[in-house]
Design a protein around this motif. Structure first.
Motif, PDB file in Angstrom:
ATOM      1  N   GLY A  82       0.826  -1.112  -0.150  1.00 60.70           N
ATOM      2  CA  GLY A  82       0.099  -0.150  -0.173  1.00 60.70           C
ATOM      3  C   GLY A  82       0.768   1.160  -0.141  1.00 60.70           C
ATOM      4  N   LEU A  83       1.996   1.017  -0.771  1.00 62.78           N
ATOM      5  CA  LEU A  83       2.804   2.416  -0.611  1.00 62.78           C
ATOM      6  C   LEU A  83       2.871   3.072  -1.923  1.00 62.78           C
ATOM      7  N   ASP A  84       3.315   4.433  -1.864  1.00 68.14           N
ATOM      8  CA  ASP A  84       3.015   5.177  -2.969  1.00 68.14           C
ATOM      9  C   ASP A  84       4.224   6.162  -3.014  1.00 68.14           C
ATOM     10  N   ARG A  85       4.618   6.826  -3.908  1.00 68.69           N
ATOM     11  CA  ARG A  85       6.060   7.755  -3.915  1.00 68.69           C
ATOM     12  C   ARG A  85       7.284   7.167  -3.133  1.00 68.69           C
ATOM     13  N   VAL A  86       7.406   6.180  -3.680  1.00 67.17           N
ATOM     14  CA  VAL A  86       8.546   5.170  -3.066  1.00 67.17           C
ATOM     15  C   VAL A  86       9.458   4.830  -4.160  1.00 67.17           C
ATOM     16  N   ALA A  87      10.777   4.762  -3.933  1.00 67.17           N
ATOM     17  CA  ALA A  87      11.649   4.135  -4.871  1.00 67.17           C
ATOM     18  C   ALA A  87      12.368   2.901  -3.974  1.00 67.17           C
ATOM     19  N   VAL A  88      12.567   1.805  -4.601  1.00 68.00           N
ATOM     20  CA  VAL A  88      13.563   0.788  -4.150  1.00 68.00           C
ATOM     21  C   VAL A  88      14.501   0.063  -4.944  1.00 68.00           C
ATOM     22  N   VAL A  89      15.754   0.251  -4.503  1.00 71.16           N
ATOM     23  CA  VAL A  89      16.901  -0.453  -5.153  1.00 71.16           C
ATOM     24  C   VAL A  89      17.164  -1.635  -4.414  1.00 71.16           C
ATOM     25  N   VAL A  90      17.435  -2.841  -5.183  1.00 68.67           N
ATOM     26  CA  VAL A  90      17.883  -3.859  -4.636  1.00 68.67           C
ATOM     27  C   VAL A  90      19.257  -4.328  -5.204  1.00 68.67           C
ATOM     28  N   THR A  91      20.455  -4.370  -4.659  1.00 68.65           N
ATOM     29  CA  THR A  91      21.759  -4.672  -5.295  1.00 68.65           C
ATOM     30  C   THR A  91      22.285  -6.059  -4.891  1.00 68.65           C
ATOM     31  N   ARG A  92      22.663  -6.567  -5.807  1.00 68.53           N
ATOM     32  CA  ARG A  92      22.983  -8.000  -5.709  1.00 68.53           C
ATOM     33  C   ARG A  92      24.378  -8.408  -5.877  1.00 68.53           C
ATOM     34  N   TRP A  93      25.097  -9.118  -4.943  1.00 61.77           N
ATOM     35  CA  TRP A  93      26.504  -9.339  -5.202  1.00 61.77           C
ATOM     36  C   TRP A  93      26.479 -10.899  -5.450  1.00 61.77           C
ATOM     37  N   PHE A  94      26.609 -11.557  -6.553  1.00 62.96           N
ATOM     38  CA  PHE A  94      26.705 -12.879  -6.759  1.00 62.96           C
ATOM     39  C   PHE A  94      27.654 -13.878  -6.067  1.00 62.96           C
ATOM     40  N   GLY A  95      27.254 -14.754  -5.423  1.00 66.10           N
ATOM     41  CA  GLY A  95      27.950 -15.687  -4.458  1.00 66.10           C
ATOM     42  C   GLY A  95      28.480 -16.869  -4.911  1.00 66.10           C
ATOM     43  N   GLY A  96      28.227 -17.075  -6.492  1.00 65.17           N
ATOM     44  CA  GLY A  96      28.626 -18.313  -6.916  1.00 65.17           C
ATOM     45  C   GLY A  96      27.501 -19.424  -7.110  1.00 65.17           C
ATOM     46  N   ILE A  97      26.344 -19.477  -6.297  1.00 64.23           N
ATOM     47  CA  ILE A  97      25.322 -20.301  -6.479  1.00 64.23           C
ATOM     48  C   ILE A  97      24.258 -19.588  -7.318  1.00 64.23           C
ATOM     49  N   LYS A  98      23.863 -20.316  -8.382  1.00 59.65           N
ATOM     50  CA  LYS A  98      22.814 -19.903  -9.227  1.00 59.65           C
ATOM     51  C   LYS A  98      21.354 -20.256  -8.527  1.00 59.65           C
ATOM     52  N   LEU A  99      20.484 -19.191  -8.253  1.00 56.14           N
ATOM     53  CA  LEU A  99      19.130 -19.091  -7.612  1.00 56.14           C
ATOM     54  C   LEU A  99      18.012 -19.851  -8.392  1.00 56.14           C
ATOM     55  N   GLY A 100      18.127 -19.677  -9.847  1.00 55.27           N
ATOM     56  CA  GLY A 100      17.090 -19.967 -10.578  1.00 55.27           C
ATOM     57  C   GLY A 100      16.135 -18.875 -10.449  1.00 55.27           C
ATOM     58  N   ALA A 101      15.050 -18.951 -11.778  1.00 51.83           N
ATOM     59  CA  ALA A 101      14.081 -17.953 -11.879  1.00 51.83           C
ATOM     60  C   ALA A 101      13.294 -17.431 -10.595  1.00 51.83           C
ATOM     61  N   GLY A 102      12.622 -18.607  -9.898  1.00 51.93           N
ATOM     62  CA  GLY A 102      11.761 -18.587  -8.805  1.00 51.93           C
ATOM     63  C   GLY A 102      12.580 -18.120  -7.597  1.00 51.93           C
ATOM     64  N   GLY A 103      14.005 -18.590  -7.334  1.00 52.05           N
ATOM     65  CA  GLY A 103      14.578 -18.101  -6.506  1.00 52.05           C
ATOM     66  C   GLY A 103      15.182 -16.566  -6.591  1.00 52.05           C
ATOM     67  N   LEU A 104      15.199 -16.251  -7.746  1.00 48.14           N
ATOM     68  CA  LEU A 104      15.528 -14.720  -7.791  1.00 48.14           C
ATOM     69  C   LEU A 104      14.465 -13.974  -7.574  1.00 48.14           C
ATOM     70  N   VAL A 105      13.079 -14.158  -7.826  1.00 46.22           N
ATOM     71  CA  VAL A 105      11.838 -13.504  -7.412  1.00 46.22           C
ATOM     72  C   VAL A 105      11.761 -13.389  -6.270  1.00 46.22           C
TER      73      VAL A 105
END
Length: 199
Positions: A82-105
């Motif tokens: 229920g938020l508005d007027r908001v920005a979100v950044v998620v930064t990822r540093w890859f650790g060597g293990i693939k998460l797959g599409a579902g894992g990334l979501v």
């Protein structure tokens, strides 16, 4: 009633050796959103995924993650909370293990959700601008009363007779504020609405 954040927020989490940092902030315009995204994105990280929402406007970006696995989940979290007027950044540093599409979501959405859950919020109050001229003799009284009327001073310009004000007041109390300003000054102040718009 929609809410926004009162300030910036940060949440960090490690998921299968990948490090995720979510950062969020209140924004009023697309320019503010993009400036925040530039400011907190880490050039060392390959993935700076983001989303922002301002009223009916919104955008999201996957930053080289598979399409729809990062930016869109972040945007869905903003809307779900229920938020508005908001920005979100998620930064990822890859650790060597693939998460797959579902894992990334789950990782991007979950990190953003936790960041926003922990953030301080406030209700968005729709405001209208009122302008008026205040004689020097009434400046102290009017200045002291404006906060109790819910008025936020946007500008105060002095001239030979006093000060010209533009204040933003909650839409539902505009008539009351106009009457109170006139009453306080025995009719010396006649305020008028200058703009019907969200602030």
């Amino acid at each position: 009633m929609a809410e926004t954040l009162t300030g910036t927020a940060l949440f960090e989490k490690e998921i299968k050796k990948s490090r995720f940092i979510a950062q969020a902030a209140p924004v009023g315009t697309e320019e503010e959103a993009l400036a925040f995204i530039r400011e907190v994105s880490d050039s060392e990280a390959r993935h700076n995924c983001w989303a922002w929402k301002i009223g009916a406007q919104y955008r999201s970006y996957d930053a080289d993650e598979p399409g729809g696995t990062a930016g869109r989940p972040i945007l869905q979290v903003i809307e779900a909370q229920g938020l508005d007027r908001v920005a979100v950044v998620v930064t990822r540093w890859f650790g060597g293990i693939k998460l797959g599409a579902g894992g990334l979501v789950r990782a991007y959405g979950g990190t953003a959700a936790e960041c926003l859950r922990l953030a301080a919020r406030e209700e968005i109050v729709e405001r209208t601008r009122i302008s008026f001229h205040c004689p020097f003799s009434d400046l102290a009284l009017v200045g002291a009363r404006l906060p109790s009327l819910g008025a936020l001073v946007e500008s105060e310009t002095f001239d030979a007779e006093g000060a010209a004000y533009v204040v933003a007041v909650p839409c539902d109390v505009v008539p009351e504020v106009l009457v109170r300003l006139a009453d306080l000054t025995s009719g010396r102040i006649a305020g008028r609405v200058v703009e019907e718009a969200e602030l």
